[in-house]
Structure formats: C-alpha cells, structure tokens
Scaffold this active site. Sequence first.
Site, mmCIF file in Angstrom:
data_model
loop_
_atom_site.group_PDB
_atom_site.id
_atom_site.type_symbol
_atom_site.label_atom_id
_atom_site.label_comp_id
_atom_site.label_asym_id
_atom_site.label_seq_id
_atom_site.Cartn_x
_atom_site.Cartn_y
_atom_site.Cartn_z
ATOM 1 N N GLU A 154 53.116 36.623 18.381
ATOM 2 C CA GLU A 154 54.182 37.224 17.550
ATOM 3 C C GLU A 154 55.555 37.097 17.678
ATOM 4 O O GLU A 154 56.336 38.062 17.641
ATOM 5 C CB GLU A 154 53.679 38.646 17.171
ATOM 6 C CG GLU A 154 52.173 38.621 16.663
ATOM 7 C CD GLU A 154 51.522 39.824 16.183
ATOM 8 O OE1 GLU A 154 50.964 40.232 15.142
ATOM 9 O OE2 GLU A 154 51.873 40.873 17.055
ATOM 10 N N GLU B 178 43.201 36.858 17.229
ATOM 11 C CA GLU B 178 43.027 38.186 16.679
ATOM 12 C C GLU B 178 42.097 38.336 15.369
ATOM 13 O O GLU B 178 42.560 37.528 14.589
ATOM 14 C CB GLU B 178 44.165 39.031 16.595
ATOM 15 C CG GLU B 178 44.946 39.286 17.723
ATOM 16 C CD GLU B 178 46.270 40.079 17.602
ATOM 17 O OE1 GLU B 178 46.379 40.683 16.643
ATOM 18 O OE2 GLU B 178 46.990 39.897 18.568
#
Length: 1003
Positions: free
Chosen positions: A447, A513
């Site tokens: 991220e 994820e």
Amino acid sequence: MRPELDRVADPGYVSENRLPAHSDHRWFRDAAEAASGRSVFEQSLGGTWRFHYAPNPAEVVPGFEDPGFDVSGWDEIPVPAHIQLEGYDRAQYTNVQYPWDGWEQLEPGQVPTGFNPVASYRRDFALEAAPAEGETVSVVFEGAESAVSVWVNGRWIGYATDSFTPSEFDITEALVPGVNVIAAQVIKWSSGSWLEDQDMFRFSGLFRDVVLRRRPAVHAEDLRVTTTLADDLASAEVRLEVALQGEGTVSARLEGVGELHDAGDGVLAVRVESPRLWSPESPALYELLVEVRDAAGTVTEVVPQAVGIRRFAIEDGLLRLNGRRVVFHGVNRHEFGLQGRVMTREQTEADLQVLKRINVNAIRTSHYPNNSFFYELADRYGFLVIDEMNLETHGMWDRLRYLGAGVEEAFPGDRPEWKPALLDRAANVLERDKNHPSVVIWSCGNESYGGTGIRDVADWFRANDSRPVHYEGVDWDPRHPDTTDVLSRMYTPVRDIEPYLAAHPGKPFILCEYAHAMGNSFGGVQGYLELAYREPRFQGGFIWDFSDQALPLVDPHGREFLGYGGDFGEAPHDGDFCGNGIFFADHSPSPKVQEVAKLYQGLQVTVGRTAFTVENRLLATASSAYACVVTLAREGEVLASATVETDAAPGGSAEYPLPVTVPAEPGEYVVHVSFRLREGTAWADAGHEVAWGQGVFGAWAPPASVGAAPLRLVHGIHNTGVHGERFHALFSRLHGGLGSYRFGDAADGGRELLTGVVRPNFWHAPTSNERGWGGPAEDGAWLIASRYLRVSPDSRDPEVTQLDDGSVRVVYRYPLPVQPATVCELAYRVDAAGRVEVTQTMELSDALPELPEFGVLLGTRPELDRWRWYGDGPEECYVDRREGARLGVHEVPVAEALTPYLNPQEAGSRTGVRWAEVTDARGTGLRLDAEGGMEFSALPWTPDEIEAARHPNELPPSVRTVLRPALMRRGVGGDDSWGARTLPEYRLPRTGTLRFRFGFTGV
C-alpha cells in the site's frame, strides 16, 4: 558523534557503519556444538538494561554513553520490549493514519519535534570468551524501532534504520579487557518512519534480541544456497557460494548425499538423485554442513544450513511448485502477541503449529520481515512464504486518493532521495532470508502506490534472485506493470475476479489480502475457494489476518480486558480496526477457524447415500497417507463406524462405497467421512482430523405430542389463561403477548420459565462489517421496532380460538413503527401436552429497510445456563459461514456462548438447529424445536445490552438467559469490513411474506 535531528530526518541517512546484510546462518566451533544448537560464538545481551526516557530529542541526557557516567539511578527495562508496554509513552493503534497526523505539519522525511520519544539504554557486559587472534566481534540489534545509535565504551559505533531487519556493527576496536559498556539510543520516529505506516500498533525501542557475535579470523560471512531441479524431478543439483573472510578454504557435505565438489567460479556443487522434494505437505530438509579451515588447515568454524530442494517459479503463466499448480491457502500474519511485537521462538512455533492444524499452507509476512527464526520454522513446518520488505506509506497514498493530489506527490513514488532507503530495505530482507526454501516470493511492500522507486526495487530483487516478485500497488498505479510478476489485488469480490482476469491476461493472480476477518465475519468465503479450483490463473489468497492485535488492560473495577485503538489515551487512533484475526489476541482460535479449516482442507469429500468421492487438492500427498473413518449417526447417536482404505492421487479423485448402510426407517441420518493423521507429527497428534465431509439423509421431525387431559381456557379481565395437567400459560392484554409459561407438577402451578413478554425481534448488535457499510443507520427502524414495539389497543386484545383438535390458538398483531407501515403477527398454538407452537408472519415491501434478522426474543431464568442442541456446530455459525459446521448434538455453557470479540457484537448463534434445550443443573428448563431447522442463540444478554458495551468487561451482570430463535439472521459478510455488504443470497428477502414457525415446551 550523536545524530542531530536534521540527520535523523534525512531520507538519505539510512545507516552509518552498519555491516552489509548477509545470510542468517549461524556458525559453531565444531559439528558436535552445531548439533547442540548452542554456539560459543554467540552471546545474548538480552535481559535488564538501565534506561532513560525523554519525550523528545531535546531532553535526552548528554554524555550518557560515557562509561564514567553514573546511571545507577536510572530505571531498569527488559530487552527485548516495547517501551510503551513498560510504563513509558503510550501504545497507539492506527491503520492508515500516520501517528503524528494532526499534531505537526510535516512533509515526508521530517520528524516531529514537540513529541518524539527517545529511549536511552545502557548495560555492562563482559565477553564470555576472549576473542582469539584475528577474531572480530559485532553487536546485532535484531529489531530496533525506528532508528538506533550505538556506542561501546563511549566510542561512537554507528547508526541504522529499518526497524524489522538486523542492524549489525563491528565493535572490535572499541572493546577493552574485562567489563565493557554498551549504550544505545532509539528514536521513535525517524525519516524511515514515513516508510513504516503499516496497519498496526505503534511502538518503539529494542523489541528483538541484542546479540554479540564473534567471527573467527577465517569466516564464512555469507552463504548462498541454490537448488536446480530437473524437469522430470528425478535429480537435482545443490550449489553453494561462500563469501569467505580471511585466507582459507571451504568444504561442504550434504547429508545422505556426499561431498560437494568444485564447480568453478568459487561454487561448490553436488548432484542429488531421486531427491526428497520440499513442499508444504512434505517439508523435506537436507542438512548441508559447511566446514571452514584456515590456511594451516585448522577448522575455524562449521556452519549447518538447512536445504530444501524445490522449484518454485512461474511456468506456463502459473505459479508452480515442483511443476504443480499452487493454490495459496494463506493468511497474513503480523508478528504480534500480548507483548506486542516481542515474540519468542516458542510463541512463533506455536502459531505455525495451529496454522498447520487448520490446513493453512502459506503466510504473507505483513508488512515487514519477521524474526529470522520464523523462516527457519516455516522451512521445517512447511509454509509457502511471501516475504515482504519493510515498506508501507498508506497515509501518504490517501493524499492522492482523497485529497486530489497529483501523481507527482506519490510517496515514495518517483522521488530519487528515497531510493537508497528502499534498496537498503530490499537488500536487508533478501540477503538475510535468501536461503530459506519457504520463501517463494519477494514482496516490494504494501500500500505505497507506485513509481520508479518501487519499480527499481523489483528489478533489484530479480537481478539478485530467481524468485518471482510481488507488488499489489500496480493495480492502483499501472504506470510500471513490470514492477510485479504476479497480478495482485485486495478484497476483490469473488464475482469480479473472472472479469478482471479476462481484462488482464498473461500473469497469475492472487489476492494478497481477502476475507477481512474483523469481528464476527469471514462469511461467504467458500466462493473464493471454489473459483480457485475452477479458474487456473486465480491461485488463492491470504486472509486478513492471523490474530487480533490487542493488548491486556485492567478497568477501574479491576477487571481485565483487551484494549484496542483509543483505549490507551492515544490520538489519532483507529478503534477496533485491529481486531481482524481468525485467532484472538492470545492466539486461541476464534469460531472463524472452524470455517478456515474446512475451506482450506486438501481433500474435498462429497458423501452420497451409498458412496463418497474424494477430490485430492494436495500437491504431493495421496489420500492413502491418512486414515479414513466413516461414521453413521442419528441425532448424535453413533449407529455404526468403519474404516476405508483410499488412494486418491494428488490432483486426482476417486469414489469409494460406503462401509455403512443408511437405514430406510424414518429419521435423519448423518454419514461423516473423516480423514485423520495416522501418526503424530510436529504439529498434531495421531488422529487429528485433516479433512471431512458429511452427508445428511432423511428428515428430522418433532416428536408427536402425547395425549393429555383437555385444556382449561380462562378468559380473565387482563389475561387469557391456557392450563393443562403440567403447564400454565398466560397471555396478557396489558403487555401484548405471552407473559407467563409455567411448567411442572408443583402444587403452586409449576416453575415460571419466562422473565418477560415474548416479543418479535428484528435487530441484533451490529457486527463490525455492518458498522463498516453503515448498516445501523440504514436499518435503524428495525431497532426501534424491536426495542419499542408498539402495543396498540388492537394488539393488546388477542384473538383467541379453541380449535377442533382441542388446542388453543392465540394471535397478536403488532403494527410496527416503520415506513411504509406493516404488521407482524405472532400466533400461538397451545396443545394439551404444553407445547407452544409459535408462528411469526410479516408482509414485506422493498420500500422497507433490509431486515437484520427475523425471529423472536424470549427471556428465561438465569439458572437455565446450559445449552444443548441438535444442529450445526460445535462453534458459532451463520448462514454464510457454515461450511465448517457439522450437524450433530453439541453443548456449551450459556455464559460462554457469546464469542468474546474485541468489540461486543452479534455473536454466538447456530444455524440448522432442529432442537435446543436450555436447562439448569437438574436438567429442567425449556426445549425449542423447528421442523426444517432455525437459527438459535442462548446468551446471558439482550442485543441492546451487547450493543451498548465497547468491551466484553462492560457487559452488565446477567439477570436472565436470552433465547433468540429465528428464521434467519443476515449473514456476517466476508469481503471487507468497511463497505462490502453481505452477499445477496445471505440476506433476508425484501418483499413477500416472511413466515417462521417453531415450538417450545418445558422439560
């Protein structure tokens, strides 16, 4: 020298005098010492240090590193530890927010000046063995958050950033005979902290071990072990490269194979015929024993190195292990426990053992490198590891997403001043972990959007190793698609994966994820696994995440509880968003584990009435490796059991006749096929179940009521009484419902079993997922309808009818305070045996908000604290999380039935409940049943009481047992916790007639 604040804030000031990163091998005096695991060359400095805390750099104590400086009055602190858990500063949990956000106006690299704690450490030590001639001594800080400065005997040694990989310094020249003084200073936030914005608690200090290492004059500074596997897997070559310090020679022997020979260019190699291949199911390891000699031929050290022979690569566009397509049954794992990120080898090993027991085969080290012993254990237990470098800049990424900043503000993006820090972190993880067969993919971080900096990291990984490279951020910033070898996304709904693959050909795809398991969650996940075995390019994913992040606290009343964001007086924080685990914070299993184990099992078992089929999804293990036990049961009673020998090959399937016969007589029968370990392993005992399947045949029906004397019907002024030989029921006009149900033979009319009026119920304490997508705001009308049920004059006066069969029917109709208006009807049919059948009916319109649940709430006596049922279990389950539940007779104390999620919420329910008994210690109480099954919970609290508590310790003392039979509760959801609704097929209907029928009687 002492780093000044402007240097700590310099992105280019990554380290000073730190030794280059190298493999994490250990060296010993001889083979016998290596076998013992205790090296004479290592000395731990863990234990008690003297300690000073300064809230900012301006308040540090100058000169503390000088041996003559008196620190006897300083505090003491353990190492390893986080200072925030030892009484200094405070723990702080943030997800995306930088921990200083809103306190100081900072740009990347700059560090807070008003509050930026500095921890000063000091201790004395004497070397356990004096260095021999030519030996050097280093000190290794295995983990220091976020930057460490080091002195020995007052002499400046060095400085390093990167909290999660070792910082090693040569201290040979600073040592003196006898007692030495080591000093370290750790600043909480340095420029490197901008690269460490992971979703986690924020700490500082020396949180991993500190170790002294002696190096012989001739020393293997670095090992690189590679294996090349033949296409037919029939042979392999093991190659060894050693970076040797000093003049000497290296030889090596591979256990069970032989000596390595000189292959040229400083490489030693050996050919292995019929190699034992490493895989998650069979993590075969060879020991390579490396022997180092000096120029005179004297052995200076031996190095044992575990070697796993395997080939992991992208082949034909797919991720393959030893030629077989891989599906990741993965979890993300923060290195976190009740002491924060201070984890022992024993705790880590226990984690890996429980993950093996629930069929997990892969771990992503979110979002930083773990302790080195994690990888050693992953090699031994068999896990496919995505090894992630220490990088996340999520808070800066949000500047692009939410504040409209241009791509030029991406961070680290294309900023050249940050490239050295990025490449340093990449080298730190690769060089340390490169020899671990468990590491199959390098990850460039998490991220942090995109840019040339991360692209260059990926290129560096590929230039220095053959493993594939992963980076999910390319999905958000597609300017440099070659940054990743693997397409990767987060929390993509299963319905969107196949269209995504069609639009993005060429690379394998994973969900780095998925299934954000916050609170009562992990629903609807089975669709991902079904797709992974249908669509070759979708190769599985990694659950977020392994365990809740929470820390022990004590409330003002002395009650212990687990704290999350905001419980430590910190700001900013992100509340209970740290409660995402399939395991609780103490690493005990949550009910979600029941589902994970079933979905991730390697043998898929389909049970028919006369035969069962085994589909073998394992990579290298035939089903014959496991004992297969088939059991036939009726309503929890085992009728027959037998074993079957199976032999479904990896990737194949086979059918086998059932060794038991399902009776033709009426009733409901369960055939359970269980695969179990034949022998104990390092992670489970013999008999541990690795896979199972159930077949259910026939149907369950409630027993017929036995004959009894006719009912006595009493029409009072305020109550209608229905009386039988052993029971009494009162229906109230004042309170608008069934208000009393007494059962038993006592002269006073039996024992009262209700503690209030039976009411329809449409609400439950919102789950984390429901809060995430705004469910309480959308559905709030149903809270009002449940909590403040309007009892109008019409609804107070029930319709009472004596039926032809002698039973009595009593009907209440409740106009609900919702728009558009609708009515909920509760119809009771009371028979002579005392069984009360309840039928709940309501008409729906799509203009009404969606129902959280549709059922009934009954309060009963608190001493009815034992719950036994025939239905799905044994753990909590919901309509979208019941794959792992098995039909049978289960029981649980009512006091333990509410799952202790960090933030209390709807929990503890079971699906498919045919009957449930809630009784006291003598076995008296209530029995409820529903033909076709119902959802049911028995808890010590009402939904309102659960919703009002922020932590389990805030739940009030229980004064009743609350029963909630229901037609259905909304599924818990499982895509993510901040926007994804429960899948449509697991929601209550929006239109038409809802009808729920169940019955109850005293027992």
